[in-house]
Design a protein around this motif. Structure first.
Motif, PDB file in Angstrom:
ATOM      1  N   GLY A 153       0.811  -1.204   0.000  1.00 19.07           N
ATOM      2  CA  GLY A 153       0.000   0.000   0.000  1.00 19.07           C
ATOM      3  C   GLY A 153       0.845   1.254   0.000  1.00 19.07           C
ATOM      4  O   GLY A 153       2.083   1.206  -0.075  1.00 19.07           O
ATOM      5  N   GLU A 154       0.169   2.391   0.104  1.00 16.85           N
ATOM      6  CA  GLU A 154       0.840   3.688   0.017  1.00 16.85           C
ATOM      7  C   GLU A 154       1.111   4.273   1.403  1.00 16.85           C
ATOM      8  O   GLU A 154       0.654   3.773   2.422  1.00 16.85           O
ATOM      9  CB  GLU A 154      -0.023   4.655  -0.798  1.00 16.85           C
ATOM     10  N   ASP A 155       1.892   5.353   1.387  1.00 17.22           N
ATOM     11  CA  ASP A 155       2.144   6.180   2.573  1.00 17.22           C
ATOM     12  C   ASP A 155       2.940   5.459   3.652  1.00 17.22           C
ATOM     13  O   ASP A 155       2.820   5.777   4.838  1.00 17.22           O
ATOM     14  CB  ASP A 155       0.830   6.699   3.175  1.00 17.22           C
ATOM     15  N   ILE A 156       3.769   4.497   3.266  1.00 17.07           N
ATOM     16  CA  ILE A 156       4.635   3.804   4.210  1.00 17.07           C
ATOM     17  C   ILE A 156       6.079   3.988   3.763  1.00 17.07           C
ATOM     18  O   ILE A 156       6.415   3.732   2.590  1.00 17.07           O
ATOM     19  CB  ILE A 156       4.315   2.296   4.295  1.00 17.07           C
ATOM     20  N   GLU A 157       6.916   4.452   4.672  1.00 12.76           N
ATOM     21  CA  GLU A 157       8.349   4.586   4.397  1.00 12.76           C
ATOM     22  C   GLU A 157       9.102   3.484   5.122  1.00 12.76           C
ATOM     23  O   GLU A 157       8.695   3.046   6.200  1.00 12.76           O
ATOM     24  CB  GLU A 157       8.850   5.960   4.843  1.00 12.76           C
TER      25      GLU A 157
END
Length: 310
Positions: A153-157
């Motif tokens: 998924g998105e928004d994970i570093e």
């Protein structure tokens, strides 16, 4: 009641001498005397009896002295706590870990955080697959994850802290159990036990390893986590290609062997993009530094490695 007046009162109450109290506070004595009179007028009580020779606390003043000490200590603690949190030195960090990382990664993580950040508390959630950790990070239920990239998924570093070779897990009575080192090509006709998650980084590494040897592994059984997977392997229902950290969780009836030309998998710290919490950042930094200073050694020292799971 102003906090300044309470501090002035406490200084006079400690010394029962306006001159000494004024010197310790670095204020003029007339200003201190005026502040104490303001406090007495506000409370409508006499806090000190004053003569030309001495200053003494009244019963009301003696009571306020004890309360002032408690209040001022609480204020000082609050100020110190706020500053420590702002500097990333104090607070609570919720950490998720995949699979057997509770046995392999967690000991080093807990030790380094306790040593470097003694006022930081860790709340641990274990046996969380990478997709679940990413969801929890986005939802704010976790602050840090220890997972297998790539993030789902998105928004994970992420920040890679370790790289592990893949190894072979077989039952103790398997034909390959007697071999100290196994070639991937020897697994061509073997049934495999793999994770049932379609986003498993471990499955992907196992597939890459087998395809590089010229075959696609036959998935005979699927497991929701490492404990079930290893139990199926130990029961002789198939073999499994896993990260070397699987050695940190020994199981009766299970043998782990090195694989020639096997792929590798990464272990990474993960956090929600835009998370500017200084305590989370401080914990991530000390964990990453600990792994950089003490790099894991595959193979011969695999039992000291960290991480696992999809």
């Amino acid at each position: 009641m102003e906090l300044r007046h309470l501090r002035y009162f406490a200084a006079v109450a400690d010394t029962c001498h306006f001159g000494q109290a004024a010197a310790s506070l670095h204020v003029a004595q007339p200003a201190l005397s005026y502040a104490i009179r303001q406090l007495e007028n506000e409370l409508d009580v006499t806090l000190f009896t004053r003569t030309t020779r001495q200053v003494a606390l009244t019963p009301a003043g003696a009571y306020l002295k004890g309360q002032a000490e408690r209040i001022l200590a609480g204020v000082d603690d609050a100020v110190d706590g706020v500053r420590r949190i702002a500097a990333g030195r104090s607070g609570l960090v919720r950490v998720g870990l995949t699979g057997i990382a509770a046995f392999s990664h967690l000991p080093r993580i807990a030790r380094v955080v306790k040593r470097e950040l003694p006022d930081v508390d860790l709340h641990i959630q274990s046996d969380m697959l990478t997709p679940s950790q990413c969801d929890a990070l986005r939802a704010g239920a976790l602050d840090l994850g220890v997972l297998r990239p790539p993030a789902v998924g998105e928004d994970i570093e992420t920040r890679v802290i370790d790289v592990e070779p893949m190894v072979l897990a077989v039952s103790i009575d398997h034909r390959l159990a007697v071999e100290p080192v196994v070639s991937v090509t020897d697994l061509r006709n073997e049934p495999f036990v793999m994770y049932d998650s379609r986003d498993s980084a471990v499955n992907d590494a196992a597939m890459r390893t087998c395809r590089a040897a010229g075959f696609v592994p036959h998935r005979a059984h699927s497991a929701p986590g490492t404990a079930v997977l290893l139990a199926l392997v130990a029961a002789g229902l198939g073999v499994s290609v896993l990260p070397a950290s699987v050695r940190s969780l020994p199981l009766d009836g299970l043998v782990v062997r090195d694989l020639v030309d096997a792929d590798t998998v990464e272990v990474a710290l993960a956090w929600r993009a835009g998370n500017d919490d200084p305590v989370t950042a401080a914990v991530a930094d000390v964990i990453a530094a600990a792994f950089a200073v003490e790099p894991t050694q595959a193979g011969a020292h695999a039992s000291a490695r960290y991480g696992d799971e999809p």
